[in-house]
Write an enzyme that holds these catalytic residues in place. Structure first.
Site, PDB file in Angstrom:
ATOM      1  NE  ARG A  99       0.780  29.457  42.608  1.00  0.00           N
ATOM      2  CZ  ARG A  99       2.049  29.636  42.967  1.00  0.00           C
ATOM      3  NH1 ARG A  99       2.910  28.631  42.876  1.00  0.00           N
ATOM      4  NH2 ARG A  99       2.450  30.800  43.398  1.00  0.00           N
ATOM      5  CE1 TYR A 117      -7.903  34.127  41.929  1.00  0.00           C
ATOM      6  CE2 TYR A 117      -8.902  35.868  43.216  1.00  0.00           C
ATOM      7  CZ  TYR A 117      -9.013  34.719  42.479  1.00  0.00           C
ATOM      8  OH  TYR A 117     -10.241  34.178  42.307  1.00  0.00           O
ATOM      9  CD  GLU A 118      -4.663  30.952  45.547  1.00  0.00           C
ATOM     10  OE1 GLU A 118      -5.283  31.470  46.451  1.00  0.00           O
ATOM     11  OE2 GLU A 118      -4.145  29.838  45.650  1.00  0.00           O
ATOM     12  N   GLY A 119      -0.407  33.933  42.709  1.00  0.00           N
ATOM     13  CA  GLY A 119       0.752  33.910  41.821  1.00  0.00           C
ATOM     14  C   GLY A 119       0.314  34.334  40.441  1.00  0.00           C
TER      15      GLY A 119
END
Lengths: 249, 553
Positions: free
Chosen positions: B266, B404-406
């Site tokens: 992140r 994406y990525e959370g």
């Protein structure tokens, strides 16, 4: 063999430069500096030669301590060691050539490859003057460089076509834009360059006086371009040019 | 002033979460990169401009071999080896510098995602948690670009709720048999290695799975709205046989591998969002100067200038946060001895240090990209809505970064939950305010805590408001401190951006605070913050127009 490559620190050719309010020079506070692009081509050519055969590439710059940045970049491209001739003085082409002559005598290289001109003053003189001072052959505006036994062969692009020259080494070669396309500087090369030697020589130690016969009186930006107008016919164009006094009669 | 627990022995201001207490010491910013570092960043930037940008149509058409050859070229220049320690063949650069290099490579989303996954989450689990044997087996192939890597956590029914994953790993005589489907796997088409998470009897466990292992297949490409040049497909594991030594870290502790790879992921994703945002601002500035209406370039009109200025100010804030976080991450990682036998534990704690900053940085930077892509398109008018101009692609590619990525929602909940569970909100109750933004944040935390206590984590709206306030606080603080450290024209530009962003964030902070107070029975609490009335818009717009885009690299 040994190849000497002079590199000049110049403003980034893509930077917008502005003149100081008093006209004494450029406002350098915000501009990035680079290796003169023609010199970078020279470094690339010398490094390529050293990748083909046994050769030491020595890069030299003349000027303030900041020039070390450009030397480090040349070392990152693949040059083996650097020399910084330290001076705060203003120099013209002949001044530079006289200093390079001293460096040449100290290093005794087999070949000098340098940019045909620097993109700051575009003088296009230092290489030729260096050759004259050393009484060595010069081959300018090289578009191709080949090394033969004890000789160098240069192909240069002229208005009349391609011209091929040969000269015994040592000699001076200046580079044109199409000689090569400099590589991307690989990250490991940048790290390796940190430990390559840069010898710093005060100008006085070379036994040469800083020289500048060219005096800059004042710099001013070119006048902003006026908006043009579209003309409908050749006749109208001729009339307009006469009106402006560009054409007579 | 109370302080957060300090697992890494970090100094004041360089601890994760220190900004919540008003600490700003030792803030790192891009202006502090030395000449060598800048040369590396410039190399990356010129590589991206000269090698990637001219072939975007062909990349989006997934021309055979093109993306792989670009990734290999980038690897040959050392870009994928930036962070890995020298003892496993990397260059051992700081994470801040590696991230700046990634940002410079990220002008296009498809290339950025492909390369970012390869050099990031596909690699970092092996570096941080892999045994020496696993490192030796895989890193040389991945660092050199000979192989590409991928990361496989999500499943068809397990996205944001990542630990509900169903892929099974059964013990066999000499390893594990993996069965399940992994979804949304970036680089699936090209990858030779996948970091796969599966469930054993002990719990979630991480494995390095090679494409060539029996039982491993890759599904067809997804038809995506954007990032068409990147590969996204399913990974099917049908009794895939994985040797025992390919288990990463500890059986049953795979969630730590997953989440810490994502913490760093992140942090980096913020850089991967700023790359295309920079490209958007470049196209916006160029177009605004060249497009004439009412007899003048539209760059002279107030509303166009305001758009450019707001985008640049938010970009400046996002960039300031990102590299401040980089300083914190580097400080934490520099405490770890890579040769020590317990390095994995230490790396894990170092990666956890920046969890809050990485999450809010991801949310903020991807929302910065959303603004820049949207406004760049708006500045292009109808032309922006066609494929003739490059902004349409940037707009399409940008959308997924908030997912994406959370997702940005999950990240917001994560921040508030972590601050609650680590006792940080409680410690903030008697913290003294350092300025009016900080004061408003602290009063909101107190109001929420007094009314709800730890139960606030079950109120998603309150969580989101408090996370947003923390995010804006970090943005305002980071931009302001960085700007005061900088000199020359960059300092002037920075101070104008910091001031304009402070004004923009002030509006958001006041709205969030009003909502928190309202929900906590304190509707009358004052929330207004001072404003400078947009006085910096013109200076910022002029700088952006003169530089054909965001002026700092």
């Amino acid at each position: 063999m040994k190849i000497l490559v002079p590199v000049k620190r110049v403003p980034d050719p893509y930077a917008k430069v502005s003149v100081l309010p008093d006209g004494s020079g450029l406002d350098t506070t915000a501009i990035k500096f680079e290796i003169n692009p023609f010199d970078e081509i020279a470094v690339e050519e010398a490094v390529r030669i050293s990748e083909q055969r046994e050769a030491e590439v020595v890069v030299v710059s003349i000027g303030k301590p900041e020039c070390e940045e450009q030397l480090r970049k040349a070392l990152a491209i693949g040059a083996h060691r650097g020399i910084l001739v330290e001076t705060e003085a203003n120099l013209d082409s002949l001044g530079v050539a006289k200093i390079l002559k001293k460096v040449f005598e100290k290093e005794s290289p087999d070949l000098v490859i340098m940019g045909k001109q620097a993109i700051d003053d575009d003088a296009n003189q230092a290489g030729q003057m260096l050759a004259a001072l050393l009484d060595l052959p010069q081959m300018t505006f090289a578009a191709k460089v080949e090394l033969l036994d004890g000789k160098a062969r240069v192909t240069r692009e002229t208005d009349a076509g391609q011209e091929t020259l040969e000269a015994p080494m040592p000699c001076i070669i200046t580079t044109d834009l199409r000689l090569n396309e400099p590589r991307y500087v690989a990250l490991p090369g940048i790290i390796k360059a940190r430990s390559k030697p840069i010898e710093k020589i005060p100008l006085a130690d070379l036994g040469v006086e800083p020289e500048c016969r060219v005096h800059t009186l004042k710099l001013r930006p070119p006048a902003p371009r006026q908006a043009g107008r579209r003309v409908e016919s050749v006749d109208e164009l001729i009339a307009a040019l006469k009106e402006k006094g560009v054409l007579n009669g | 002033m109370s302080a957060m627990p300090d697992p890494t022995g970090a100094t004041q201001g360089l601890r994760g979460g220190a900004f919540l207490f008003g600490e700003t010491e030792d803030l790192f910013s891009p202006e502090q990169f030395d000449a060598d570092s800048r040369l590396m960043v410039e190399t990356a930037y010129s590589f991206c401009k000269k090698e990637v940008l001219p072939v975007l149509d062909r990349l989006d058409a997934q021309e055979d071999g093109l993306m792989e050859s670009l990734v290999r070229k980038a690897c040959e220049l050392g870009f994928a080896a930036c962070e890995a320690p020298e003892r496993c063949g990397g260059l051992g650069l700081t994470k801040s510098l590696a991230t700046r290099i990634l940002e410079a490579l990220s002008l296009n989303g498809s290339f950025s995602t492909t390369f970012g996954v390869h050099a990031g989450i596909a690699q970092s689990p092996i570096v941080l948690f892999g045994s020496d044997a696993l490192r030796e087996k895989y890193l040389p192939h991945l660092l050199s670009g000979e192989w590409m890597g991928a990361y496989a956590l999500s499943e068809p029914n397990s996205g944001s709720d990542a630990l509900s994953l169903q892929t099974k790993a059964e013990r066999t005589a000499d390893g594990y048999r993996l069965t399940g489907t992994k979804m949304w796997i970036s680089n699936a088409k090209w990858a030779q290695t996948f970091i796969v998470f599966a469930r054993t009897n002990e719990g979630v466990t991480a494995f390095v799975v090679e494409r060539s292992f029996p039982g491993v297949t890759v599904g067809p490409e997804e038809h995506k709205m954007g990032l068409k040049g990147s590969s996204t497909a399913r990974l099917e594991l049908e009794g895939a046989l994985v040797p025992e030594e390919n288990l990463l870290y500890v059986e049953g502790e795979g969630h730590r591998v997953a989440f810490n790879a994502l913490n760093l992921g992140r942090f980096k994703l913020a850089a991967m969002a700023l790359g295309p945002a920079r490209a958007a601002l470049h196209h916006a500035a160029q177009y605004a100067k060249q497009r004439k209406q009412f007899g003048r370039p539209i760059s002279e009109f107030g509303l166009i200038r305001e758009k450019l200025a707001r985008c640049a100010a938010m970009f400046y804030a996002a960039e300031s946060m990102l590299y401040r976080t980089g300083g914190i991450v580097d400080h934490a990682f520099q405490q770890v001895d890579d040769a020590a036998p317990d390095r994995a534990e230490k790396y894990r704690r170092a990666a956890e240090e920046c969890a809050i900053e990485a999450s809010i940085g991801k949310v903020f930077a991807t929302e910065t990209l959303a603004l820049c892509a949207d406004e760049a398109l708006q500045i292009h008018g109808g032309y922006g809505f066609t494929e003739e101009f490059p902004v349409a692609r940037i707009y399409r590619d940008a959308r997924v970064t908030r997912i994406y990525e959370g997702t940005n929602e999950i990240n917001r909940i994560f921040v508030a939950t972590r601050l609650t569970k680590k006792g940080v909100f409680q410690q903030l109750l008697d913290c003294e305010a350092t300025d009016e933004c900080h004061d408003l944040f602290l009063r909101s935390v107190r109001a929420a805590w007094e009314t709800m206590g730890e139960n606030l984590i079950s109120d998603q709206q309150i969580c989101a408001r408090l996370s947003d306030m923390a995010m804006n606080l970090y943005a305002v603080q980071s931009a302001a401190v960085r700007a005061t450290q900088a000199t020359g024209p960059q300092g002037e530009f920075g101070r104008a951006c910091a001031a304009l962003w402070r004004e923009q964030a002030g509006v958001a902070l006041a709205a969030a605070a009003a909502e928190v107070f309202g929900r906590c029975g304190k509707a009358g609490e004052p929330v207004s913050l001072s404003s400078s009335g947009g006085k910096d818009v013109d200076a910022i717009a002029t700088a952006v127009l003169e530089s054909d885009g965001y002026p700092i690299l």
